[in-house]
Design a protein around this motif. Sequence first.
Motif, PDB file in Angstrom:
ATOM      1  N   ARG A  31     -19.742  74.314  21.336  1.00 32.82           N
ATOM      2  CA  ARG A  31     -19.874  73.464  20.171  1.00 32.82           C
ATOM      3  C   ARG A  31     -19.967  72.026  20.260  1.00 32.82           C
ATOM      4  N   LEU A  32     -19.283  71.407  21.615  1.00 33.47           N
ATOM      5  CA  LEU A  32     -19.381  70.463  21.915  1.00 33.47           C
ATOM      6  C   LEU A  32     -20.807  69.805  22.311  1.00 33.47           C
ATOM      7  N   ILE A  33     -21.282  70.685  23.290  1.00 32.35           N
ATOM      8  CA  ILE A  33     -22.491  70.544  23.901  1.00 32.35           C
ATOM      9  C   ILE A  33     -23.690  70.587  22.699  1.00 32.35           C
ATOM     10  N   GLU A  34     -23.626  71.378  21.867  1.00 29.39           N
ATOM     11  CA  GLU A  34     -24.599  71.495  20.678  1.00 29.39           C
ATOM     12  C   GLU A  34     -24.436  70.028  19.810  1.00 29.39           C
ATOM     13  N   ARG A  35     -23.407  69.664  19.423  1.00 27.72           N
ATOM     14  CA  ARG A  35     -23.138  68.520  18.723  1.00 27.72           C
ATOM     15  C   ARG A  35     -23.465  67.067  19.605  1.00 27.72           C
ATOM     16  N   ALA A  36     -23.048  67.234  20.866  1.00 26.99           N
ATOM     17  CA  ALA A  36     -23.639  65.961  21.662  1.00 26.99           C
ATOM     18  C   ALA A  36     -25.214  66.108  21.591  1.00 26.99           C
ATOM     19  N   HIS A  37     -25.859  67.158  21.857  1.00 27.69           N
ATOM     20  CA  HIS A  37     -27.367  67.071  21.966  1.00 27.69           C
ATOM     21  C   HIS A  37     -27.956  66.787  20.457  1.00 27.69           C
ATOM     22  N   GLU A  38     -27.094  67.170  19.372  1.00 28.96           N
ATOM     23  CA  GLU A  38     -27.812  66.665  18.006  1.00 28.96           C
ATOM     24  C   GLU A  38     -27.572  64.994  17.950  1.00 28.96           C
ATOM     25  N   THR A  39     -26.578  64.391  18.535  1.00 24.78           N
ATOM     26  CA  THR A  39     -26.507  62.920  18.338  1.00 24.78           C
ATOM     27  C   THR A  39     -26.769  62.073  19.451  1.00 24.78           C
ATOM     28  N   CYS A  40     -26.935  62.496  20.568  1.00 22.44           N
ATOM     29  CA  CYS A  40     -27.214  61.749  21.855  1.00 22.44           C
ATOM     30  C   CYS A  40     -28.651  61.028  21.750  1.00 22.44           C
ATOM     31  N   PRO A  41     -28.746  59.707  21.671  1.00 22.14           N
ATOM     32  CA  PRO A  41     -30.298  59.431  21.464  1.00 22.14           C
ATOM     33  C   PRO A  41     -31.220  59.769  22.465  1.00 22.14           C
ATOM     34  N   TYR A  42     -30.662  60.024  23.829  1.00 15.78           N
ATOM     35  CA  TYR A  42     -31.608  60.362  24.735  1.00 15.78           C
ATOM     36  C   TYR A  42     -31.972  61.878  24.422  1.00 15.78           C
ATOM     37  N   SER A  43     -31.343  62.807  24.026  1.00 14.88           N
ATOM     38  CA  SER A  43     -31.463  64.126  23.522  1.00 14.88           C
ATOM     39  C   SER A  43     -32.533  64.008  22.293  1.00 14.88           C
ATOM     40  N   LYS A  44     -32.234  62.986  21.316  1.00 19.71           N
ATOM     41  CA  LYS A  44     -33.138  63.119  20.191  1.00 19.71           C
ATOM     42  C   LYS A  44     -34.596  62.558  20.508  1.00 19.71           C
ATOM     43  N   MET A  45     -34.798  61.657  21.689  1.00 20.17           N
ATOM     44  CA  MET A  45     -35.996  61.174  22.192  1.00 20.17           C
ATOM     45  C   MET A  45     -36.637  62.562  22.848  1.00 20.17           C
ATOM     46  N   ALA A  46     -35.919  63.185  23.811  1.00 18.32           N
ATOM     47  CA  ALA A  46     -36.302  64.183  24.628  1.00 18.32           C
ATOM     48  C   ALA A  46     -36.885  65.463  23.661  1.00 18.32           C
ATOM     49  N   CYS A  82     -25.434  58.959  28.703  1.00 21.23           N
ATOM     50  CA  CYS A  82     -25.449  58.819  27.089  1.00 21.23           C
ATOM     51  C   CYS A  82     -24.929  60.152  26.632  1.00 21.23           C
ATOM     52  N   PHE A  83     -25.425  61.429  27.437  1.00 26.63           N
ATOM     53  CA  PHE A  83     -24.851  62.534  27.061  1.00 26.63           C
ATOM     54  C   PHE A  83     -23.492  62.858  26.980  1.00 26.63           C
ATOM     55  N   GLU A  84     -22.940  62.234  28.468  1.00 24.93           N
ATOM     56  CA  GLU A  84     -21.220  62.373  28.392  1.00 24.93           C
ATOM     57  C   GLU A  84     -20.533  61.520  27.182  1.00 24.93           C
ATOM     58  N   GLY A  85     -21.197  60.232  26.930  1.00 22.66           N
ATOM     59  CA  GLY A  85     -20.689  59.611  25.681  1.00 22.66           C
ATOM     60  C   GLY A  85     -20.631  60.359  24.533  1.00 22.66           C
ATOM     61  N   ALA A  86     -21.744  60.933  24.347  1.00 21.99           N
ATOM     62  CA  ALA A  86     -21.975  61.866  23.024  1.00 21.99           C
ATOM     63  C   ALA A  86     -20.828  63.159  22.979  1.00 21.99           C
ATOM     64  N   LEU A  87     -20.692  63.503  24.164  1.00 25.18           N
ATOM     65  CA  LEU A  87     -19.886  64.508  24.337  1.00 25.18           C
ATOM     66  C   LEU A  87     -18.196  63.992  23.913  1.00 25.18           C
ATOM     67  N   GLY A  88     -17.763  62.870  24.292  1.00 28.04           N
ATOM     68  CA  GLY A  88     -16.849  62.159  24.018  1.00 28.04           C
ATOM     69  C   GLY A  88     -16.671  62.018  22.420  1.00 28.04           C
ATOM     70  N   LEU A  89     -17.710  61.856  21.727  1.00 27.59           N
ATOM     71  CA  LEU A  89     -17.578  61.530  20.371  1.00 27.59           C
ATOM     72  C   LEU A  89     -17.499  62.746  19.806  1.00 27.59           C
ATOM     73  N   ALA A  90     -18.118  63.895  20.276  1.00 21.94           N
ATOM     74  CA  ALA A  90     -18.114  65.173  19.536  1.00 21.94           C
ATOM     75  C   ALA A  90     -16.666  65.697  19.786  1.00 21.94           C
ATOM     76  N   ALA A  91     -16.073  65.429  20.899  1.00 20.02           N
ATOM     77  CA  ALA A  91     -14.798  65.867  21.215  1.00 20.02           C
ATOM     78  C   ALA A  91     -13.652  65.267  20.333  1.00 20.02           C
ATOM     79  N   ARG A  92     -13.868  64.179  20.101  1.00 20.12           N
ATOM     80  CA  ARG A  92     -13.040  63.393  19.077  1.00 20.12           C
ATOM     81  C   ARG A  92     -13.382  63.836  17.615  1.00 20.12           C
ATOM     82  N   GLU A  93     -14.372  64.013  17.452  1.00 21.85           N
ATOM     83  CA  GLU A  93     -14.593  64.713  15.910  1.00 21.85           C
ATOM     84  C   GLU A  93     -13.820  65.899  15.802  1.00 21.85           C
TER      85      GLU A  93
END
Length: 141
Positions: free
Chosen positions: A111-126, A55-66
């Motif tokens: 910046r990508l990692i921070e954004r992914a951690h903000e948006t990844c549902p698993y990170s939110k749950m954690a 999930c986090f790698e998917g969120a990284l991809g979204l952050a990179a596109r953003e």
Amino acid sequence: MSAKKLYTANVHTVGGREGAARSTDGQLDIRLSPPGTNRPGTNPEQLFAAGWSACFEGALGLAAREQGVALPADTAVDASVDLHYGTAEGYFLTARLDVSLPGLGDGVAARLIERAHETCPYSKMARSGIEASVALRNDAS
């Protein structure tokens, strides 16, 4: 504004850590075994690590596109989930991710990692927990 449900995973487990789990669509069909036993099968900690890292790698991809950044082809996320037991706390988990973004500068990667951690549902749950409920299903006729 209400949230739109995108997907529901349904898994039936019998036998706990020494049993089996199967999804209703048949895509997941695994044996379970307690951690450290070397018996065939996986354990809940490994499953959580796999889910969070994917999930986090998917969120990284979204952050990179953003941010208009090309995510390196060899991007990788290593997840570690530790099962603990404390006399006061009982059983509990701790977890961490190690992210590899080869070729990206530290500032861009951070910046990508921070954004992914903000948006990844698993990170939110954690970070914040999850809305959860447990109910008795009465199968008796």
